[in-house]
Scaffold this active site. Structure first.
Site, short mmCIF file in Angstrom:
data_model
loop_
_atom_site.label_atom_id
_atom_site.label_comp_id
_atom_site.label_asym_id
_atom_site.label_seq_id
_atom_site.Cartn_x
_atom_site.Cartn_y
_atom_site.Cartn_z
CG HIS A 78 -1.77 -1.13 1.39
ND1 HIS A 78 -2.29 -1.54 2.60
CD2 HIS A 78 -2.25 -2.02 0.49
CE1 HIS A 78 -3.03 -2.62 2.43
NE2 HIS A 78 -3.04 -2.93 1.15
CE LYS A 111 2.58 3.52 5.18
NZ LYS A 111 2.15 2.65 4.08
CE1 TYR A 147 1.06 -0.29 10.84
CE2 TYR A 147 1.42 1.58 9.41
CZ TYR A 147 0.65 0.52 9.81
OH TYR A 147 -0.55 0.26 9.17
CG ASP A 165 -4.29 -5.76 0.38
OD1 ASP A 165 -3.82 -5.99 1.53
OD2 ASP A 165 -4.48 -4.61 -0.05
C1 LIG Z 1 -4.36 2.04 7.47
C2 LIG Z 1 -5.56 2.47 8.25
C3 LIG Z 1 -6.74 1.74 8.26
N1 LIG Z 1 -7.81 2.17 8.99
C4 LIG Z 1 -9.01 1.35 9.00
C5 LIG Z 1 -9.63 1.13 7.63
C6 LIG Z 1 -10.21 -0.27 7.71
O1 LIG Z 1 -11.52 -0.21 8.23
C7 LIG Z 1 -9.33 -0.99 8.71
C8 LIG Z 1 -8.31 -1.90 8.06
O2 LIG Z 1 -7.65 -1.14 7.08
P1 LIG Z 1 -6.68 -1.89 6.04
O3 LIG Z 1 -7.33 -3.17 5.59
O4 LIG Z 1 -6.30 -0.87 4.98
O5 LIG Z 1 -5.44 -2.23 6.95
P2 LIG Z 1 -4.04 -2.80 6.45
O6 LIG Z 1 -4.24 -3.77 5.33
O7 LIG Z 1 -3.29 -3.22 7.63
O8 LIG Z 1 -3.37 -1.49 5.82
C9 LIG Z 1 -2.03 -1.14 6.10
O9 LIG Z 1 -1.25 -2.08 5.43
C10 LIG Z 1 0.09 -1.76 5.14
C11 LIG Z 1 0.98 -2.66 5.94
C12 LIG Z 1 0.50 -0.35 5.30
O10 LIG Z 1 1.67 -0.04 5.20
C13 LIG Z 1 -0.49 0.70 5.56
O11 LIG Z 1 -0.16 1.35 6.78
C14 LIG Z 1 -1.89 0.27 5.63
O12 LIG Z 1 -2.41 0.38 4.32
O13 LIG Z 1 -8.64 0.04 9.46
C15 LIG Z 1 -7.79 3.36 9.71
O14 LIG Z 1 -8.78 3.74 10.36
N2 LIG Z 1 -6.64 4.11 9.69
C16 LIG Z 1 -5.53 3.72 9.00
O15 LIG Z 1 -4.50 4.44 9.04
#
Ligand SMILES: Cc1cn([C@H]2C[C@H](O)[C@@H](COP(=O)(O)OP(=O)(O)O[C@H]3O[C@H](C)C(=O)[C@H](O)[C@H]3O)O2)c(=O)[nH]c1=O
Length: 186
Positions: free
Chosen positions: A61, A70, A130, A169
């Site tokens: 991402h 990060k 992070y 993803d």
């Molecule tokens: C990233 C983020 C997500 N959210 C909420 C949105 C969704 O409802 C839930 C899960 O989000 P997401 O599926 O995008 O989470 P990850 O797949 O861990 O996303 C992260 O994955 C890789 C490792 C990254 O480097 C980024 O920091 C980030 O994109 O958390 C938030 O409220 N705030 C945030 O900053």
């Protein structure tokens, strides 16, 4: 804290000084003045934490608006952490750095703005924490396919095993089709 170079000059591995005694250990995990002096002169404005099971893969991402740097580490378990250069015009465009981060090795990875980031859990579970240099901007988030053949990231997963990924993803695009950033020499 020791700074270790990687194959991409602006991506750094940080190894903290650990003070052990008969109670356990202590380490400083972040110092603003040291980081600005030795790694990058940035502000961190948001801290995140996620927990994942084995072979969960989060990423790759990045945000086009409010591009985030990060500083990532693992406080339980182990992950294979990856940063991909998505800066148009960069001499290392499309190159990636992979590093095992774990509660045991206590390593951190600095992923500058202009890089896609992701990780795969290699332990039974992992707690991932992070710091980000800008706020979450979901409307501009880009997801690059973890298995993009042009990236050919060597994820440490058995051929017969599929990683656990989010629907978002699963629909990740190729780097070739992804919007990129203008390259500005650091
Ligand atoms: C990233 C983020 C997500 N959210 C909420 C949105 C969704 O409802 C839930 C899960 O989000 P997401 O599926 O995008 O989470 P990850 O797949 O861990 O996303 C992260 O994955 C890789 C490792 C990254 O480097 C980024 O920091 C980030 O994109 O958390 C938030 O409220 N705030 C945030 O900053």
């Amino acid at each position: 804290m020791i700074v270790l170079e990687t194959s991409i000059s602006c991506v750094k591995v940080l190894s903290p000084k650990v003070f052990g005694d008969d109670r356990g250990y202590f380490m400083e995990t972040f110092r603003d003045d040291w980081f600005r002096e030795n790694v990058a002169d940035v502000n961190f404005v948001q801290d995140n934490q996620s927990s994942s099971g084995k072979y969960t893969l989060r990423g790759l991402h990045y945000q086009l608006v409010q591009t985030q740097g990060k500083l990532v580490r693992v406080i339980s378990g182990e992950v294979f952490d990856v940063a991909v250069d998505v800066r148009e015009g960069s001499p290392t465009f499309g190159h990636w750095v992979g590093e095992y981060l774990s509660a045991e090795n206590r390593k951190q990875l600095w992923v500058p703005p202009g890089f896609a980031h992701g990780f795969m859990v290699t332990s039974d579970e992992a707690e991932f924490v992070y710091k980000c240099t800008d706020y979450y901007h979901p409307d501009s988030e880009v997801s690059i396919a973890w298995n993009d053949p042009l990236l050919a990231i060597d994820w440490p997963i058995p051929d017969s095993t599929n990683p656990v990924v989010s629907e978002k993803d699963e629909l990740g695009c190729s780097l070739a089709a992804a919007p990129s950033f203008p390259y500005e020499k650091a």
